[in-house]
Design a protein around this motif. Sequence first.
Motif, short mmCIF file in Angstrom:
data_model
loop_
_atom_site.label_atom_id
_atom_site.label_comp_id
_atom_site.label_asym_id
_atom_site.label_seq_id
_atom_site.Cartn_x
_atom_site.Cartn_y
_atom_site.Cartn_z
N PHE A 79 0.82 -1.22 0.00
CA PHE A 79 0.00 0.00 0.00
C PHE A 79 0.84 1.26 0.00
CE2 PHE A 79 -3.05 -3.09 1.88
CZ PHE A 79 -3.88 -3.11 0.77
N LEU A 80 2.15 1.08 -0.21
CA LEU A 80 3.05 2.23 -0.36
C LEU A 80 3.93 1.98 -1.58
CD1 LEU A 80 4.23 2.87 3.31
CD2 LEU A 80 2.90 4.43 1.89
N PRO A 81 4.20 3.04 -2.38
CA PRO A 81 5.10 2.85 -3.51
C PRO A 81 6.48 2.41 -3.03
CG PRO A 81 4.01 5.00 -3.61
CD PRO A 81 3.68 4.41 -2.28
N LEU A 85 10.69 8.49 -2.01
CA LEU A 85 10.09 9.83 -2.07
C LEU A 85 8.61 9.74 -2.46
CD1 LEU A 85 10.46 12.84 -1.72
CD2 LEU A 85 11.24 12.98 -4.10
N GLU A 86 8.31 8.82 -3.36
CA GLU A 86 6.92 8.61 -3.77
C GLU A 86 6.10 8.08 -2.57
OE1 GLU A 86 6.37 10.02 -6.35
OE2 GLU A 86 4.55 9.24 -7.26
N ALA A 87 6.74 7.20 -1.79
CA ALA A 87 6.07 6.67 -0.59
C ALA A 87 5.79 7.80 0.40
CB ALA A 87 6.94 5.60 0.05
N LEU A 88 6.77 8.72 0.54
CA LEU A 88 6.59 9.85 1.45
C LEU A 88 5.41 10.73 0.99
CD1 LEU A 88 8.02 10.89 3.99
CD2 LEU A 88 9.32 12.44 2.52
N ARG A 89 5.27 10.88 -0.31
CA ARG A 89 4.16 11.70 -0.84
C ARG A 89 2.81 11.06 -0.51
NH1 ARG A 89 7.72 12.46 -5.95
NH2 ARG A 89 8.66 14.48 -5.50
N VAL A 90 2.77 9.74 -0.60
CA VAL A 90 1.52 9.04 -0.24
C VAL A 90 1.28 9.18 1.27
CG1 VAL A 90 0.45 6.75 -0.06
CG2 VAL A 90 1.54 7.46 -2.19
N LEU A 152 -4.61 0.83 -5.24
CA LEU A 152 -5.03 1.18 -3.87
C LEU A 152 -3.82 1.40 -2.97
CD1 LEU A 152 -7.61 1.32 -1.98
CD2 LEU A 152 -7.07 -1.04 -1.35
N ASN A 153 -3.81 2.51 -2.25
CA ASN A 153 -2.70 2.76 -1.32
C ASN A 153 -3.23 3.25 0.02
OD1 ASN A 153 -3.15 5.54 -1.39
ND2 ASN A 153 -1.73 5.85 -3.10
N VAL A 154 -2.31 3.54 0.95
CA VAL A 154 -2.72 3.88 2.30
C VAL A 154 -3.41 5.26 2.35
CG1 VAL A 154 -0.53 4.88 3.09
CG2 VAL A 154 -2.01 3.72 4.71
N ALA A 155 -3.10 6.13 1.40
CA ALA A 155 -3.78 7.43 1.34
C ALA A 155 -5.26 7.22 1.00
CB ALA A 155 -3.12 8.33 0.30
N ASP A 156 -5.54 6.32 0.07
CA ASP A 156 -6.94 6.00 -0.27
C ASP A 156 -7.67 5.45 0.95
OD1 ASP A 156 -6.78 6.41 -3.18
OD2 ASP A 156 -5.49 4.65 -3.16
N ILE A 157 -7.00 4.53 1.64
CA ILE A 157 -7.64 3.87 2.79
C ILE A 157 -7.91 4.89 3.89
CG2 ILE A 157 -7.34 2.09 4.57
CD1 ILE A 157 -5.70 0.48 2.53
N ALA A 158 -6.91 5.73 4.20
CA ALA A 158 -7.09 6.72 5.27
C ALA A 158 -8.18 7.72 4.91
CB ALA A 158 -5.76 7.45 5.52
N THR A 159 -8.24 8.12 3.63
CA THR A 159 -9.25 9.10 3.20
C THR A 159 -10.65 8.49 3.31
OG1 THR A 159 -7.67 10.13 1.70
CG2 THR A 159 -10.00 10.57 1.28
N ALA A 160 -10.81 7.27 2.84
CA ALA A 160 -12.13 6.63 2.89
C ALA A 160 -12.55 6.40 4.35
CB ALA A 160 -12.11 5.32 2.12
N CYS A 161 -11.60 6.07 5.23
CA CYS A 161 -11.95 5.88 6.64
C CYS A 161 -12.37 7.21 7.27
CB CYS A 161 -10.78 5.28 7.42
SG CYS A 161 -10.45 3.56 6.98
#
Length: 213
Positions: A79-81, A85-90, A152-161
Amino acid sequence: MKLIGSYTSPYVRKISVMLLEKGLPFDFINDVPHEPGCKITQFNPLGKVPALVTDDGEVFYDSPIIVQYIELMNVAPTFLPWQPLEALRVKQIEALADGVTDAAVALVLENRREADKRNEAWVLRQREKLLRGLDALEKHAENRTLLNSDQLNVADIATACSLGYINFRRIAPGWCVERPALIKLVERLFLRESFARTTPPGSGNAGLATKKV
Ligand SMILES: N[C@@H](CCC(=O)N[C@@H](CS)C(=O)NCC(=O)O)C(=O)O
């Protein structure tokens, strides 16, 4: 693994969804902060859920740290790139979504106080945080690169929650008006089994209001 938390906490839901999506087995220990008999301080000195107890008995708390721990287990899907740096952005968008949740939780707690004891300036400040945060999330969701992409990544999951919690507590019923990209995101995610299985008891769906907040 044991996940300690309450069914209504959006931060706990974030972790439950991740574990379910990865098919990682865990025991859910229901523990509700603010209720008598709550045991969370034995695991997290800050007294907040979630806390994760590993099979070796090590404890991790604060949901972004738990996310990081789960990702270190190297179980697909990730769930992270892979690129740091891309992971940090997520993770930045995860923090934005969690910040919206923080403001929503603060509003819920303040609303529980008697009307004459509420701090209106504080309420306004939290509300502004929540709305600015939602606008920023909508922009990311429109871009479909770090949020609302096909992966699907952790940003999607956190936003939906976060949005699930806002619905559940009816804290900003008009959030969905003029935020179509966020609506698309939650409509898509709420259909997943991991979200269906972690819906807070009694919460509604995402497309109810007609007036922007
Ligand atoms: N930053 C923390 C926030 C966790 C949090 O605030 N959880 C709430 C439940 S929704 C809580 O345990 N509140 C109890 C308290 O603050 O004493 C995380 O992401 O895990």
